[in-house]
Design an enzyme around this catalytic site. Structure first.
Site, PDB file in Angstrom:
ATOM      1  N   CYS A 160       0.946  -1.314   0.103  1.00  0.00           N
ATOM      2  CA  CYS A 160      -0.073  -0.041   0.081  1.00  0.00           C
ATOM      3  C   CYS A 160       1.037   1.209  -0.015  1.00  0.00           C
ATOM      4  O   CYS A 160       1.695   1.217   0.775  1.00  0.00           O
ATOM      5  CB  CYS A 160      -0.869  -0.071   1.224  1.00  0.00           C
ATOM      6  N   ARG A 188     -18.350  -2.366  18.034  1.00  0.00           N
ATOM      7  CA  ARG A 188     -17.531  -3.574  17.801  1.00  0.00           C
ATOM      8  C   ARG A 188     -15.998  -3.609  18.352  1.00  0.00           C
ATOM      9  O   ARG A 188     -15.260  -2.706  18.107  1.00  0.00           O
ATOM     10  CB  ARG A 188     -17.435  -3.723  16.157  1.00  0.00           C
ATOM     11  N   CYS A 244       0.500   4.597   6.916  1.00  0.00           N
ATOM     12  CA  CYS A 244      -0.011   4.553   8.157  1.00  0.00           C
ATOM     13  C   CYS A 244       0.982   3.805   9.124  1.00  0.00           C
ATOM     14  O   CYS A 244       1.446   2.425   8.669  1.00  0.00           O
ATOM     15  CB  CYS A 244      -1.479   3.630   8.163  1.00  0.00           C
ATOM     16  N   CYS A 252     -19.860  -5.422   3.393  1.00  0.00           N
ATOM     17  CA  CYS A 252     -18.801  -4.397   3.863  1.00  0.00           C
ATOM     18  C   CYS A 252     -17.740  -4.315   2.860  1.00  0.00           C
ATOM     19  O   CYS A 252     -17.091  -5.492   2.707  1.00  0.00           O
ATOM     20  CB  CYS A 252     -18.655  -4.295   5.337  1.00  0.00           C
ATOM     21  N   CYS A 257     -16.894  -8.515   5.232  1.00  0.00           N
ATOM     22  CA  CYS A 257     -16.339  -7.316   5.100  1.00  0.00           C
ATOM     23  C   CYS A 257     -14.866  -7.482   4.274  1.00  0.00           C
ATOM     24  O   CYS A 257     -14.380  -8.395   4.694  1.00  0.00           O
ATOM     25  CB  CYS A 257     -15.694  -6.547   6.273  1.00  0.00           C
ATOM     26  N   CYS A 268       0.462   0.024  10.361  1.00  0.00           N
ATOM     27  CA  CYS A 268      -0.049  -1.039   9.542  1.00  0.00           C
ATOM     28  C   CYS A 268       0.981  -2.030   8.775  1.00  0.00           C
ATOM     29  O   CYS A 268       2.022  -1.354   8.346  1.00  0.00           O
ATOM     30  CB  CYS A 268      -0.873  -0.542   8.218  1.00  0.00           C
ATOM     31  N   CYS A 321     -19.429   2.596   8.402  1.00  0.00           N
ATOM     32  CA  CYS A 321     -18.542   1.798   9.613  1.00  0.00           C
ATOM     33  C   CYS A 321     -17.264   2.884   9.877  1.00  0.00           C
ATOM     34  O   CYS A 321     -16.608   2.674   8.956  1.00  0.00           O
ATOM     35  CB  CYS A 321     -18.438   0.476   9.234  1.00  0.00           C
TER      36      CYS A 321
HETATM   37  N1  SAM Z   1      -6.817   0.524   3.192  1.00  0.00           N
HETATM   38  C1  SAM Z   1      -7.921   0.944   3.478  1.00  0.00           C
HETATM   39  C2  SAM Z   1      -7.989   1.963   4.585  1.00  0.00           C
HETATM   40  O1  SAM Z   1      -7.080   2.117   5.390  1.00  0.00           O
HETATM   41  O2  SAM Z   1      -9.014   2.445   4.829  1.00  0.00           O
HETATM   42  C3  SAM Z   1      -8.698  -0.431   4.315  1.00  0.00           C
HETATM   43  C4  SAM Z   1      -7.972  -1.359   5.146  1.00  0.00           C
HETATM   44  S1  SAM Z   1      -7.190  -0.818   6.542  1.00  0.00           S
HETATM   45  C5  SAM Z   1      -6.157  -2.100   6.815  1.00  0.00           C
HETATM   46  C6  SAM Z   1      -8.448  -0.762   7.439  1.00  0.00           C
HETATM   47  C7  SAM Z   1      -8.375  -0.648   8.905  1.00  0.00           C
HETATM   48  O3  SAM Z   1      -7.628  -1.490   9.753  1.00  0.00           O
HETATM   49  C8  SAM Z   1      -7.539   0.741   9.385  1.00  0.00           C
HETATM   50  O4  SAM Z   1      -8.127   1.917   9.141  1.00  0.00           O
HETATM   51  C9  SAM Z   1      -7.122   0.520  10.798  1.00  0.00           C
HETATM   52  O5  SAM Z   1      -8.121   0.996  11.693  1.00  0.00           O
HETATM   53  C10 SAM Z   1      -7.064  -0.725  11.027  1.00  0.00           C
HETATM   54  N2  SAM Z   1      -5.735  -1.670  11.271  1.00  0.00           N
HETATM   55  C11 SAM Z   1      -4.783  -1.635  10.352  1.00  0.00           C
HETATM   56  N3  SAM Z   1      -3.751  -2.198  10.822  1.00  0.00           N
HETATM   57  C12 SAM Z   1      -4.052  -2.537  11.995  1.00  0.00           C
HETATM   58  C13 SAM Z   1      -3.116  -3.147  13.232  1.00  0.00           C
HETATM   59  N4  SAM Z   1      -2.279  -3.552  13.182  1.00  0.00           N
HETATM   60  N5  SAM Z   1      -4.192  -3.109  14.449  1.00  0.00           N
HETATM   61  C14 SAM Z   1      -5.348  -2.724  14.661  1.00  0.00           C
HETATM   62  N6  SAM Z   1      -5.892  -2.293  13.589  1.00  0.00           N
HETATM   63  C15 SAM Z   1      -5.319  -2.042  12.152  1.00  0.00           C
HETATM   64  C1  DTB Z   2     -11.573  -2.443  11.462  1.00  0.00           C
HETATM   65  O1  DTB Z   2     -11.939  -1.204  12.014  1.00  0.00           O
HETATM   66  N1  DTB Z   2     -10.879  -3.240  11.726  1.00  0.00           N
HETATM   67  C2  DTB Z   2     -10.662  -4.458  10.885  1.00  0.00           C
HETATM   68  C3  DTB Z   2     -11.613  -3.805   9.647  1.00  0.00           C
HETATM   69  N2  DTB Z   2     -12.126  -2.357  10.062  1.00  0.00           N
HETATM   70  C4  DTB Z   2     -11.141  -3.650   8.222  1.00  0.00           C
HETATM   71  C5  DTB Z   2      -9.125  -4.557  10.311  1.00  0.00           C
HETATM   72  C6  DTB Z   2      -8.186  -4.939  11.245  1.00  0.00           C
HETATM   73  C7  DTB Z   2      -6.968  -5.210  10.763  1.00  0.00           C
HETATM   74  C8  DTB Z   2      -5.924  -5.409  11.947  1.00  0.00           C
HETATM   75  C9  DTB Z   2      -4.511  -5.598  11.468  1.00  0.00           C
HETATM   76  C10 DTB Z   2      -4.258  -6.833  10.327  1.00  0.00           C
HETATM   77  O2  DTB Z   2      -5.050  -7.980  10.477  1.00  0.00           O
HETATM   78  O3  DTB Z   2      -3.607  -6.564   9.374  1.00  0.00           O
HETATM   79 FE1  SF4 Z   3      -2.824   1.189   3.595  1.00  0.00          FE
HETATM   80 FE2  SF4 Z   3      -2.911  -0.146   5.699  1.00  0.00          FE
HETATM   81 FE3  SF4 Z   3      -2.990   2.527   5.716  1.00  0.00          FE
HETATM   82 FE4  SF4 Z   3      -5.122   1.072   4.852  1.00  0.00          FE
HETATM   83  S1  SF4 Z   3      -4.548   1.186   6.830  1.00  0.00           S
HETATM   84  S2  SF4 Z   3      -4.245   2.709   3.822  1.00  0.00           S
HETATM   85  S3  SF4 Z   3      -4.018  -0.602   4.109  1.00  0.00           S
HETATM   86  S4  SF4 Z   3      -1.225   1.394   4.997  1.00  0.00           S
END
Ligand code: SAM
Ligand code: DTB
Ligand code: SF4
Length: 327
Positions: free
Chosen positions: A64, A272, A68, A139, A108, A71, A199
């Site tokens: 990506c 949630r 962030c 979703c 989702c 992530c 959401c």
């Molecule tokens: N790329 C899209 C975005 O960021 O909107 C969708 C996927 S992203 C992985 C969705 C959500 O996962 C993020 O907004 C964040 O709140 C959550 N997330 C990502 N990495 C995480 C982590 N290590 N622990 C908890 N939540 C995480």
């Molecule tokens: C949300 O708030 N939590 C979910 C879903 N929306 C997409 C994602 C959690 C991701 C946790 C980190 C991972 O498994 O990579």
């Molecule tokens: Fe990309 Fe992860 Fe950020 Fe979503 S949360 S925009 S997947 S880096």
């Protein structure tokens, strides 16, 4: 009205003029008063013995362009994750079928994109229509998008769009620099205009202060319309990302206080318990459910990280006398 007292009742108006002082007053009430109030509001608006279930699938993993800091999927960090292309339609629908057979209500689909390309959207729309066709709520979470793209998702039958604000306005810039919080709220507005349910929530345990967590709740509660779903994620540990240097697991009581405060501020939203439940004991989950949480993700993997095993969840919900539809 006395400080910290909020009117309940399913017909009580939903407030959209929250400030941090109000949120802080609630959050710091004696624990019994806070949870009693939250449980009353919960009962006024929901069946207290029912929890909604959702399952997640990463349909496009890693690589990506966003930075962030929490992530595993950001291309800016070396997390050891292998990037994949968009998953095949049949594999997505097959996974949704298995979730449906296990009694899960919502499916989702998540993609590690800054924003979808129009040609990707063709495939996503056909996945949404197919998953909807097997009788599940749908979703997706695909990053930012335009009003035109959101209308296409709505036409495909999408129920919810997940787009988190993740933290307070002050903390946001410390964890993400490739987009602004305004970008995020713009996309939320496009989702609403298209008639798709929202959401939206965030992550705790990244090194933010309690005031940031409350700032996030204030922002969510004051959106032009409160989100139908509010995910609260505990940061799931990922090696190689900047948040690893600052993360601190929240005090368990602080988690219950935050859930209760969210329930009171957003009385009609489903709250949630999302990522990070594997760090949480059964007792703490039970307290969060008492404080107003009423949804969980089912499955042993979220997107790239772990979650509790489905059997553990099923067993806990059974011991609590909570109906979830899980088979
Ligand atoms: N790329 C899209 C975005 O960021 O909107 C969708 C996927 S992203 C992985 C969705 C959500 O996962 C993020 O907004 C964040 O709140 C959550 N997330 C990502 N990495 C995480 C982590 N290590 N622990 C908890 N939540 C995480
Ligand atoms: C949300 O708030 N939590 C979910 C879903 N929306 C997409 C994602 C959690 C991701 C946790 C980190 C991972 O498994 O990579
Ligand atoms: Fe990309 Fe992860 Fe950020 Fe979503 S949360 S925009 S997947 S880096």
């Amino acid at each position: 009205m006395a400080a910290g007292v909020v009117m309940g009742g399913s017909r009580a108006p939903v407030r959209s003029d929250w400030n941090r002082a109000d949120a802080d007053t609630l959050y710091r009430l004696p624990f019994a008063d806070l949870t009693f109030q939250a449980q009353g509001i919960h009962r006024d608006n929901f069946d207290p013995n029912r929890v909604e279930t959702a399952s997640l699938l990463s349909i496009k993993t890693g690589g990506c362009p966003e930075d962030c800091g929490y992530c595993s999927q950001s291309a800016h960090y070396d997390t050891g994750l292998k990037a994949t292309r968009l998953m095949d339609h049949a594999e997505v629908v097959g996974t949704a079928h298995r979730a449906k057979d296990a009694g899960v209500a919502r499916f989702c689909m998540a993609a590690a994109w800054r924003s979808p390309k129009d040609r990707d959207l063709d495939q996503i729309c056909s996945m949404i229509t197919a998953v909807k066709g097997i009788g599940m709520e749908t979703c997706v979470t695909l990053g930012m998008f335009t009003p035109k793209q959101s209308a296409r998702l709505a036409d495909a039958g999408l129920d919810f769009y997940n787009h988190n604000i993740d933290s307070s306005p002050e903390f946001y810039g410390k964890i993400i620099t490739t987009r602004t919080l305004q970008d995020r709220t713009d996309t939320l507005a496009h989702v609403r205009e298209a008639g798709i349910k929202v959401c939206c929530g965030g992550i705790i345990g990244m090194g933010e202060h309690v005031d940031d967590r409350l700032g996030m709740l204030v922002l969510l509660a004051n959106l032009p319309r409160q989100p139908e779903s509010v995910p609260i994620n505990l940061w799931n540990e990922v090696k190689g990302v900047p948040v690893n240097e600052t993360a601190e697991r929240p005090d368990p009581i602080a988690l219950v206080r935050l859930v209760a405060t969210a329930r009171i501020m957003m009385p009609k939203s489903v709250v949630r318990l999302s990522a990070g439940r594997q760090y949480v004991t059964d007792e703490l989950q039970a307290l969060c459910l008492l404080a107003g949480a009423n949804s969980i993700f089912i499955g042993d993997v979220l997107l790239t990280t772990k979650s509790p095993l489905r059997d553990r969840d099923k067993n806990l919900l059974e011991r609590l006398g909570i109906t979830s539809g899980l088979t």
